[in-house]
Design an enzyme around this catalytic site. Sequence first.
Site, short mmCIF file in Angstrom:
data_model
loop_
_atom_site.label_atom_id
_atom_site.label_comp_id
_atom_site.label_asym_id
_atom_site.label_seq_id
_atom_site.Cartn_x
_atom_site.Cartn_y
_atom_site.Cartn_z
N TYR A 120 -9.37 3.59 16.43
CA TYR A 120 -8.50 4.37 15.30
C TYR A 120 -8.58 5.86 15.37
CZ TYR A 120 -7.48 4.64 10.40
OH TYR A 120 -6.58 5.15 9.36
N GLY A 151 0.67 -1.29 0.08
CA GLY A 151 0.10 -0.13 0.10
C GLY A 151 0.70 1.17 -0.05
N ILE A 152 0.41 2.29 1.00
CA ILE A 152 1.27 3.57 0.89
C ILE A 152 2.68 3.47 1.10
CG2 ILE A 152 0.98 5.57 2.29
CD1 ILE A 152 -2.05 5.36 2.54
N TYR A 199 -10.05 7.40 2.18
CA TYR A 199 -10.43 6.12 1.85
C TYR A 199 -9.33 5.98 0.67
CZ TYR A 199 -13.92 5.91 5.32
OH TYR A 199 -14.51 5.97 6.50
#
Length: 252
Positions: free
Chosen positions: A150, A16-17, A182
């Site tokens: 979170y 991912g990121i 998102y």
Amino acid sequence: MEHAGKHALVTGGGTGIGAGIAIALAKAGANVTITGRRADKLAEVVATSDRLHALVMDVDEEASVRDGIAAAAKERGPIQICVANAGIAEGGPFAKTTLAQWRKTMTTNLDGVFLTFQAAMETLEDATPARMIVISSIAGVRGLKNAIPYTVTKHGVIGLIRGLSEEYMRRPITFNALCPGYVDTDIVRAQIPGVMKKFGVDEQGALDVFAKGNRHQKLLEVDEITAGAMWLCSDGARGVNGQTIQISGGQV
């Protein structure tokens, strides 16, 4: 090759990121240590560049973080770019959240960033320029229902970078947070089955639910977050300190 000769560290760099930022930093000339718990995922990213180096490390474990970062710095030099990206995202109603779930999220998302930054900064001389970046979330600037632990951790890391930016104001080091909405990553896609069941939709319908959480009603792509990180790492951003950069398709 703006970052040639620099050593960068990216936690959660196997997917991912984190993987996107690590690969971009390597292309810009940095030697990049990527960390994570899964050696297979790290290996896939490392295979894309000779400047990428894998380090199996668990941000939940203090010894793993301190020993791992010290070893990486010994091999590749002081960590001038540190991207604290590792984290977990688990949801559920507040009333049904257990203390164990709460503590797990705090340990990974908040304690892990504290340990990562502290260990990385121990590798630096006072005069060494550095960039410290945490991947927070839009949950760090507003509340998300059914994701209280979170949300708390993502607010917490913003407090961390604001405090650090003040404490180290006279050193050539900056602390900033990226707050994505998102993003189309494994973390989002792992939640698709639950969303499908909850809303009675198919996979595309579930993705649309996430997309509606962004102001422009599209899922963000990893390269958009990567671009923000690369700007914060650049010399041109040397005066950007203690800031939260929102990437969410509009105002949050």
